[in-house]
Design an enzyme around this catalytic site. Sequence first.
Site, PDB file in Angstrom:
ATOM      1  N   GLU A  95       0.739  -0.758   0.052  1.00 15.30           N
ATOM      2  CA  GLU A  95       0.215   0.044  -0.282  1.00 15.30           C
ATOM      3  C   GLU A  95       0.736   1.313   0.101  1.00 15.30           C
ATOM      4  OE1 GLU A  95      -2.621   0.394   4.260  1.00 15.30           O
ATOM      5  OE2 GLU A  95      -2.141  -1.651   3.636  1.00 15.30           O
ATOM      6  N   CYS A 108       3.298   8.165   0.576  1.00 15.41           N
ATOM      7  CA  CYS A 108       4.349   7.399   1.506  1.00 15.41           C
ATOM      8  C   CYS A 108       4.152   6.142   0.704  1.00 15.41           C
ATOM      9  CB  CYS A 108       3.001   8.074   2.542  1.00 15.41           C
ATOM     10  SG  CYS A 108       3.964   6.523   4.077  1.00 15.41           S
ATOM     11  N   CYS A 115       6.277  -7.003   8.034  1.00 17.57           N
ATOM     12  CA  CYS A 115       7.474  -6.250   8.508  1.00 17.57           C
ATOM     13  C   CYS A 115       8.006  -7.069  10.234  1.00 17.57           C
ATOM     14  CB  CYS A 115       7.144  -4.882   9.155  1.00 17.57           C
ATOM     15  SG  CYS A 115       8.375  -3.981   9.771  1.00 17.57           S
ATOM     16  N   CYS A 119       7.085  -4.006  15.986  1.00 19.59           N
ATOM     17  CA  CYS A 119       6.142  -2.669  17.038  1.00 19.59           C
ATOM     18  C   CYS A 119       4.367  -2.917  17.024  1.00 19.59           C
ATOM     19  CB  CYS A 119       6.122  -0.985  16.868  1.00 19.59           C
ATOM     20  SG  CYS A 119       7.651  -1.108  15.948  1.00 19.59           S
ATOM     21  N   CYS A 122       0.748  -1.529  15.770  1.00 18.15           N
ATOM     22  CA  CYS A 122       1.326  -1.501  14.316  1.00 18.15           C
ATOM     23  C   CYS A 122       1.150  -2.394  13.244  1.00 18.15           C
ATOM     24  CB  CYS A 122       2.894  -1.516  13.643  1.00 18.15           C
ATOM     25  SG  CYS A 122       2.934  -0.586  11.963  1.00 18.15           S
ATOM     26  N   CYS A 336      -1.760   2.771   8.567  1.00 13.49           N
ATOM     27  CA  CYS A 336      -0.929   1.703   7.854  1.00 13.49           C
ATOM     28  C   CYS A 336      -1.179   0.451   7.871  1.00 13.49           C
ATOM     29  CB  CYS A 336       1.201   2.198   8.071  1.00 13.49           C
ATOM     30  SG  CYS A 336       1.081   3.409   9.226  1.00 13.49           S
TER      31      CYS A 336
HETATM   32  N1  SAH Z   1       9.448   0.806  10.302  1.00  9.91           N
HETATM   33  C1  SAH Z   1       9.584   2.097  10.225  1.00  9.91           C
HETATM   34  C2  SAH Z   1       8.398   2.728   8.840  1.00  9.91           C
HETATM   35  C3  SAH Z   1       7.269   2.638   9.134  1.00  9.91           C
HETATM   36  S1  SAH Z   1       5.948   2.932   9.969  1.00  9.91           S
HETATM   37  C4  SAH Z   1       9.629   3.099  11.460  1.00  9.91           C
HETATM   38  O1  SAH Z   1       8.947   2.837  12.401  1.00  9.91           O
HETATM   39  O2  SAH Z   1       9.865   3.700  11.299  1.00  9.91           O
HETATM   40  C5  SAH Z   1       5.907   4.726  10.001  1.00  9.91           C
HETATM   41  C6  SAH Z   1       5.998   5.505  11.804  1.00  9.91           C
HETATM   42  O3  SAH Z   1       4.055   5.699  11.540  1.00  9.91           O
HETATM   43  C7  SAH Z   1       6.876   5.483  12.313  1.00  9.91           C
HETATM   44  O4  SAH Z   1       7.033   6.335  13.276  1.00  9.91           O
HETATM   45  C8  SAH Z   1       5.341   4.405  13.307  1.00  9.91           C
HETATM   46  O5  SAH Z   1       6.070   3.653  14.834  1.00  9.91           O
HETATM   47  C9  SAH Z   1       4.369   4.683  13.613  1.00  9.91           C
HETATM   48  N2  SAH Z   1       2.760   3.865  13.591  1.00  9.91           N
HETATM   49  C10 SAH Z   1       3.022   2.928  13.246  1.00  9.91           C
HETATM   50  N3  SAH Z   1       2.112   2.098  13.353  1.00  9.91           N
HETATM   51  C11 SAH Z   1       0.556   3.593  13.713  1.00  9.91           C
HETATM   52  C12 SAH Z   1      -0.586   3.124  14.223  1.00  9.91           C
HETATM   53  N4  SAH Z   1      -1.425   2.546  14.557  1.00  9.91           N
HETATM   54  N5  SAH Z   1      -0.307   4.827  15.387  1.00  9.91           N
HETATM   55  C13 SAH Z   1       0.496   5.489  15.345  1.00  9.91           C
HETATM   56  N6  SAH Z   1       1.250   4.918  14.741  1.00  9.91           N
HETATM   57  C14 SAH Z   1       1.798   4.054  13.946  1.00  9.91           C
END
Ligand code: SAH
Length: 345
Positions: A95, A108, A115, A119, A122, A336
């Site tokens: 996406e 973006c 991944c 996290c 996420c 995301c």
């Molecule tokens: N892997 C990379 C880039 C992808 S995520 C990273 O960790 O930075 C891009 C950003 O969105 C990151 O800061 C991630 O922690 C955040 N993110 C992911 N899921 C989220 C959610 N449900 N709510 C808020 N931020 C989120």
Amino acid sequence: MENKAFDIKSMTLAEVKQAVEAMGEKPFRAKQLYEWMHVKLAMGYDEMTSLPKNLREQLEAQYPYTALREKTVQTSKLDGTKKYLFALADGNYVESVWMQYHHGNSVCISSQVGCRMGCRFCASTLGGLERNLTPSEMLDQIYAIARDTKERVSNVVVMGTGEPLDNYDNLLRFLQLISDENGLHISQRNITVSTCGIVENIRRLADEKLQITLALSLHGATQEKRQELMPVAKKYALEEVIDACRYYFDQTGRRITFEYSLVNGVNDTEADAETLCRLVSGLNCHVNLIPVNPIKERDYTASKRREVLNFQSRLEKKHIHATVRREMGRDIDGACGQLRRRLET
Ligand code: SAH
């Protein structure tokens, strides 16, 4: 440079020249081919009408051409944000998002299918890592959107699904190609790469001395809090991560962005804000606060508006520049990784 492993759209102009010369063609054909791929954004060799037919046939045979197929697109009625789901040649999906701001148009992109960073909040990581994206698959997300919107893309953020620094070589090649003056020529200053903090690769990237912005996903101001939300933090001490950010700034002169997702009752108190101030003080940085976007697989909720503003003003009082991320496309899909996940489950 060894280029056998790469598809034609992932090659630098110099590599395309070698490939074309190996077919017995003049070097200027390489320039034409490169332009068809990276400026005119051709969908296939058949569109490249200025190239001789027999060259196009040879290319077709030796270098299968790939472009993304649009699976779905959702457009926000509120702000015109578009969320795309693209099918890759092997049947996987990625996406990408299109956002319009007053300072320009931003895309973006995803850097991996899935991944492996885990996290907690996420959605992209729930099914683990499927595979890395190639440089051309990263480019193609931008090219497909540019074709669809017929607008100029001025900014690129590598903040979609995946950990870009877990796909380092392909990412670097992508960055070179997207900012190449013979291609779309997007200024490196308008490109942001977001990482969960793979320390050794932040340092490697710093040594490349590119002009891109590094965004570091922090989400916790102490080792304990960060670890709770981000399993990858167990591998790298918080001081090491901050040191690597400082090194990035020293090498590139580029101000660091810290991303901090505010999770209700987890990392959003005044004490958390104070700890964050101490952690980043003295660093040339900007803090981007993101009220967490809840996913149904976890029970995290976003901080209340009042807590968010309070957190921000605590930082600003200590002269740490902080903004609250504007929510784009609130009426289309949520966090995301949710689009792809919905399709696959
Ligand atoms: N892997 C990379 C880039 C992808 S995520 C990273 O960790 O930075 C891009 C950003 O969105 C990151 O800061 C991630 O922690 C955040 N993110 C992911 N899921 C989220 C959610 N449900 N709510 C808020 N931020 C989120």
